[in-house]
Design a protein around this motif. Structure first.
Motif, PDB file in Angstrom:
ATOM      1  N   ILE A 177      -0.454  66.781  27.166  1.00  0.00           N
ATOM      2  CA  ILE A 177       0.428  66.038  28.066  1.00  0.00           C
ATOM      3  C   ILE A 177      -0.226  64.749  28.546  1.00  0.00           C
ATOM      4  O   ILE A 177       0.406  63.695  28.586  1.00  0.00           O
ATOM      5  N   THR A 178      -1.513  64.821  28.905  1.00  0.00           N
ATOM      6  CA  THR A 178      -2.173  63.691  29.573  1.00  0.00           C
ATOM      7  C   THR A 178      -3.082  62.873  28.662  1.00  0.00           C
ATOM      8  O   THR A 178      -3.396  61.724  28.988  1.00  0.00           O
ATOM      9  N   LYS A 179      -3.562  63.468  27.583  1.00  0.00           N
ATOM     10  CA  LYS A 179      -4.592  62.868  26.717  1.00  0.00           C
ATOM     11  C   LYS A 179      -5.893  62.600  27.478  1.00  0.00           C
ATOM     12  O   LYS A 179      -6.695  61.750  27.073  1.00  0.00           O
ATOM     13  N   ASP A 180      -6.097  63.331  28.554  1.00  0.00           N
ATOM     14  CA  ASP A 180      -7.318  63.214  29.361  1.00  0.00           C
ATOM     15  C   ASP A 180      -8.456  63.938  28.632  1.00  0.00           C
ATOM     16  O   ASP A 180      -8.384  65.140  28.382  1.00  0.00           O
ATOM     17  N   LYS A 181      -9.516  63.225  28.312  1.00  0.00           N
ATOM     18  CA  LYS A 181     -10.630  63.780  27.550  1.00  0.00           C
ATOM     19  C   LYS A 181     -11.310  64.945  28.268  1.00  0.00           C
ATOM     20  O   LYS A 181     -11.865  65.840  27.619  1.00  0.00           O
ATOM     21  N   ASP A 182     -11.291  64.945  29.600  1.00  0.00           N
ATOM     22  CA  ASP A 182     -11.930  66.035  30.350  1.00  0.00           C
ATOM     23  C   ASP A 182     -11.301  67.392  30.020  1.00  0.00           C
ATOM     24  O   ASP A 182     -11.995  68.410  29.939  1.00  0.00           O
ATOM     25  N   PHE A 183      -9.978  67.407  29.842  1.00  0.00           N
ATOM     26  CA  PHE A 183      -9.309  68.659  29.493  1.00  0.00           C
ATOM     27  C   PHE A 183      -9.713  69.108  28.089  1.00  0.00           C
ATOM     28  O   PHE A 183      -9.911  70.301  27.840  1.00  0.00           O
ATOM     29  N   ALA A 184      -9.847  68.164  27.175  1.00  0.00           N
ATOM     30  CA  ALA A 184     -10.269  68.502  25.810  1.00  0.00           C
ATOM     31  C   ALA A 184     -11.693  69.032  25.808  1.00  0.00           C
ATOM     32  O   ALA A 184     -12.004  70.000  25.096  1.00  0.00           O
ATOM     33  N   ASP A 185     -12.557  68.432  26.613  1.00  0.00           N
ATOM     34  CA  ASP A 185     -13.948  68.894  26.681  1.00  0.00           C
ATOM     35  C   ASP A 185     -14.033  70.314  27.234  1.00  0.00           C
ATOM     36  O   ASP A 185     -14.836  71.137  26.761  1.00  0.00           O
ATOM     37  N   ALA A 206      -3.979  76.755  28.464  1.00  0.00           N
ATOM     38  CA  ALA A 206      -3.610  75.888  29.579  1.00  0.00           C
ATOM     39  C   ALA A 206      -4.280  74.512  29.464  1.00  0.00           C
ATOM     40  O   ALA A 206      -3.643  73.475  29.670  1.00  0.00           O
ATOM     41  N   TYR A 207      -5.579  74.513  29.130  1.00  0.00           N
ATOM     42  CA  TYR A 207      -6.284  73.240  28.995  1.00  0.00           C
ATOM     43  C   TYR A 207      -5.807  72.467  27.763  1.00  0.00           C
ATOM     44  O   TYR A 207      -5.764  71.221  27.778  1.00  0.00           O
ATOM     45  N   ALA A 208      -5.429  73.174  26.704  1.00  0.00           N
ATOM     46  CA  ALA A 208      -4.872  72.504  25.526  1.00  0.00           C
ATOM     47  C   ALA A 208      -3.548  71.827  25.870  1.00  0.00           C
ATOM     48  O   ALA A 208      -3.296  70.678  25.473  1.00  0.00           O
ATOM     49  N   ASP A 209      -2.696  72.522  26.620  1.00  0.00           N
ATOM     50  CA  ASP A 209      -1.421  71.935  27.029  1.00  0.00           C
ATOM     51  C   ASP A 209      -1.635  70.719  27.934  1.00  0.00           C
ATOM     52  O   ASP A 209      -0.949  69.703  27.803  1.00  0.00           O
ATOM     53  N   ALA A 210      -2.601  70.851  28.864  1.00  0.00           N
ATOM     54  CA  ALA A 210      -2.876  69.740  29.776  1.00  0.00           C
ATOM     55  C   ALA A 210      -3.350  68.508  29.004  1.00  0.00           C
ATOM     56  O   ALA A 210      -2.969  67.373  29.322  1.00  0.00           O
ATOM     57  N   LEU A 237      -6.352  72.797  37.392  1.00  0.00           N
ATOM     58  CA  LEU A 237      -7.201  72.814  36.199  1.00  0.00           C
ATOM     59  C   LEU A 237      -8.445  71.947  36.381  1.00  0.00           C
ATOM     60  O   LEU A 237      -9.550  72.325  35.968  1.00  0.00           O
ATOM     61  N   LYS A 238      -8.301  70.798  37.017  1.00  0.00           N
ATOM     62  CA  LYS A 238      -9.450  69.923  37.258  1.00  0.00           C
ATOM     63  C   LYS A 238     -10.428  70.564  38.243  1.00  0.00           C
ATOM     64  O   LYS A 238     -11.648  70.524  38.037  1.00  0.00           O
ATOM     65  N   ALA A 239      -9.895  71.148  39.310  1.00  0.00           N
ATOM     66  CA  ALA A 239     -10.755  71.765  40.321  1.00  0.00           C
ATOM     67  C   ALA A 239     -11.533  72.935  39.736  1.00  0.00           C
ATOM     68  O   ALA A 239     -12.726  73.111  40.009  1.00  0.00           O
ATOM     69  N   MET A 240     -10.879  73.750  38.917  1.00  0.00           N
ATOM     70  CA  MET A 240     -11.565  74.892  38.303  1.00  0.00           C
ATOM     71  C   MET A 240     -12.653  74.417  37.341  1.00  0.00           C
ATOM     72  O   MET A 240     -13.742  74.990  37.299  1.00  0.00           O
ATOM     73  N   ALA A 241     -12.362  73.380  36.571  1.00  0.00           N
ATOM     74  CA  ALA A 241     -13.332  72.902  35.588  1.00  0.00           C
ATOM     75  C   ALA A 241     -14.571  72.318  36.255  1.00  0.00           C
ATOM     76  O   ALA A 241     -15.680  72.420  35.732  1.00  0.00           O
ATOM     77  N   LYS A 242     -14.403  71.718  37.433  1.00  0.00           N
ATOM     78  CA  LYS A 242     -15.533  71.109  38.141  1.00  0.00           C
ATOM     79  C   LYS A 242     -16.322  72.126  38.959  1.00  0.00           C
ATOM     80  O   LYS A 242     -17.475  71.886  39.307  1.00  0.00           O
ATOM     81  N   GLY A 243     -15.708  73.255  39.288  1.00  0.00           N
ATOM     82  CA  GLY A 243     -16.313  74.222  40.200  1.00  0.00           C
ATOM     83  C   GLY A 243     -17.271  75.188  39.533  1.00  0.00           C
ATOM     84  O   GLY A 243     -17.511  75.153  38.320  1.00  0.00           O
ATOM     85  N   GLY A 244     -17.816  76.087  40.353  1.00  0.00           N
ATOM     86  CA  GLY A 244     -18.796  77.051  39.886  1.00  0.00           C
ATOM     87  C   GLY A 244     -18.212  78.211  39.113  1.00  0.00           C
ATOM     88  O   GLY A 244     -18.945  78.942  38.446  1.00  0.00           O
ATOM     89  N   MET A 245     -16.892  78.418  39.209  1.00  0.00           N
ATOM     90  CA  MET A 245     -16.273  79.462  38.413  1.00  0.00           C
ATOM     91  C   MET A 245     -16.397  79.126  36.927  1.00  0.00           C
ATOM     92  O   MET A 245     -16.433  80.011  36.073  1.00  0.00           O
ATOM     93  N   HIS A 246     -16.466  77.847  36.635  1.00  0.00           N
ATOM     94  CA  HIS A 246     -16.715  77.377  35.278  1.00  0.00           C
ATOM     95  C   HIS A 246     -18.227  77.372  35.051  1.00  0.00           C
ATOM     96  O   HIS A 246     -18.964  76.739  35.803  1.00  0.00           O
ATOM     97  N   ASP A 247     -18.668  78.075  34.058  1.00  0.00           N
ATOM     98  CA  ASP A 247     -20.101  78.159  33.761  1.00  0.00           C
ATOM     99  C   ASP A 247     -20.521  76.897  33.004  1.00  0.00           C
ATOM    100  O   ASP A 247     -20.302  76.780  31.797  1.00  0.00           O
ATOM    101  N   HIS A 248     -21.141  75.961  33.703  1.00  0.00           N
ATOM    102  CA  HIS A 248     -21.499  74.675  33.100  1.00  0.00           C
ATOM    103  C   HIS A 248     -22.726  74.784  32.194  1.00  0.00           C
ATOM    104  O   HIS A 248     -23.031  73.843  31.462  1.00  0.00           O
ATOM    105  N   ILE A 249     -23.427  75.887  32.263  1.00  0.00           N
ATOM    106  CA  ILE A 249     -24.602  76.087  31.407  1.00  0.00           C
ATOM    107  C   ILE A 249     -24.275  77.003  30.233  1.00  0.00           C
ATOM    108  O   ILE A 249     -24.563  76.688  29.076  1.00  0.00           O
TER     109      ILE A 249
END
Length: 359
Positions: free
Chosen positions: A334-342, A327-331, A284-296
């Motif tokens: 579990i972790t309370k990591d703000k990056d997943f919420a964003d 998937a990101y909601a579940d993550a 989940l972290k790798a996908m969110a940081k990569g180009g498959m995720h449209d950051h714009i």
């Protein structure tokens, strides 16, 4: 993973032959006379001009005698003793458009199709029942599937050969579409019994994957060993360096991530549970940081063309956004990591802005 397999297995065991029998009855309601009227009015070259599907209409001017899925095509195949070439796709499918541009607009390939086959075009979004039946066959015989889906059928609608995209000509050791058409046509005329025997492969698959459907309603549920087996299968193909499963192209596979997160939920103190969480979070972290995720523009593209999640296949699907949001909601839960919420908020913003109808 297990749910996806279970669904496919159940279809093959319970419904494949029944589905083949029922599909012809679920034909298009568009009358042939109506199609012919549109043909003459618009100057189109084939019967798809009388359809409503945007995908079918995109093929209405192909130099191919396309038929929509229906009785007229089936009767023609029986009367002329020809196999059916079934092409299934959808309007936003990139490789569907590539195959149309390369093959279905080629008059020489159109001539091969018209001479040796009855060609049927199906929009999977309009006829998911047809798509599901023949995709099961392609996945079972080829080890995978996708769109465009290309399947050769007997006049009785039984599949004997299936694949996805074919290049128009032989290239890099891969047979071109014209080569495949000539080979199938020759085999149909000289070795038909062998092809028909191939169409029975689904019976063997169904028998091998048979599940008990009698007695108590819980008797056919997967045992705990299936969970461990599914976990081990995913662990073997997990990319330790970049996250995800297998090599390029890499798909998000949210069902697998959902499975791993539930393994952790049920076995959170065990080694298997901790490993399941590690694999899912890393992906989940790798996908969110990569180009498959449209950051714009927000949201996720359908898959990455490389193993690094860098270069996307520029196509966004609503069903991917929905499953990845879960998937990101579940993550995050579990972790309370703000990056997943964003990332979750990013997905929902894209869906509400681009994929939602105005109220």
């Amino acid at each position: 993973l297990l749910w996806a397999h279970a669904a496919s297995f159940a279809l093959m065991r319970i419904g494949f032959c029944r589905a083949l029998e029922n599909l012809p009855a679920l034909t298009s309601s568009m009358a042939t006379s109506s199609a012919e009227g549109v043909l003459s009015k618009r100057g189109r070259k084939n019967r798809l001009a009388g359809e409503r599907s945007p995908y079918l209409l995109q093929h209405a001017s192909n130099p191919v005698n396309w038929f929509p899925w229906g009785k007229e095509a089936f009767e023609k195949a029986v009367a002329e003793d020809k196999p059916i070439f079934l092409s299934v796709g959808y309007s936003t499918c990139h490789w569907c458009h590539v195959m149309e541009r390369e093959s279905f607009t080629d008059p020489s390939i159109g001539a091969l199709l018209d001479q040796h086959f009855v060609s049927v075009k199906v929009d999977r979004e309009e006829r998911p029942d047809v798509d599901r039946v023949y995709m099961t066959f392609v996945q079972a015989t080829q080890g995978g599937g996708g769109w465009p889906m290309s399947v050769f059928l007997t006049p009785e609608l039984k599949p004997f050969l299936g694949g996805t995209y074919f290049p128009p000509r032989d290239t890099f050791g891969r047979p071109g579409f014209s080569t495949v058409l000539k080979a199938v046509a020759k085999q149909w005329s000289t070795g038909r019994d062998r092809l028909i025997s191939q169409s029975k492969i689904i019976d063997a698959i169904s028998e091998a994957l048979a599940v008990n459907t009698q007695g108590d309603s819980t008797s056919s549920l997967p045992e705990s060993g299936c969970v461990e087996q599914g976990f081990q299968t995913l662990e073997k193909v997990f990319d330790e360096q970049h996250g995800g499963f297998g090599a390029a192209p890499k798909f998000p596979q949210p069902v697998n991530l959902d499975f791993l997160l539930r393994v952790y939920s049920r076995h959170h103190s065990s080694k298997m549970g901790k490993r399941a969480l590690e694999m899912s979070l890393a992906t989940l972290k790798a996908m969110a940081k990569g180009g498959m995720h449209d950051h714009i523009g927000q949201g996720f593209h359908r898959y990455s063309t490389d193993k690094y999640w860098h270069v996307p296949h520029f196509e966004k699907m609503l069903y991917d956004q929905g499953q990845l949001a879960c998937a990101y909601a579940d993550a995050y839960q579990i972790t309370k990591d703000k990056d997943f919420a964003d990332t979750l908020k990013d997905i929902l913003l894209y869906v509400s802005r681009n994929l939602s109808d105005e109220v």
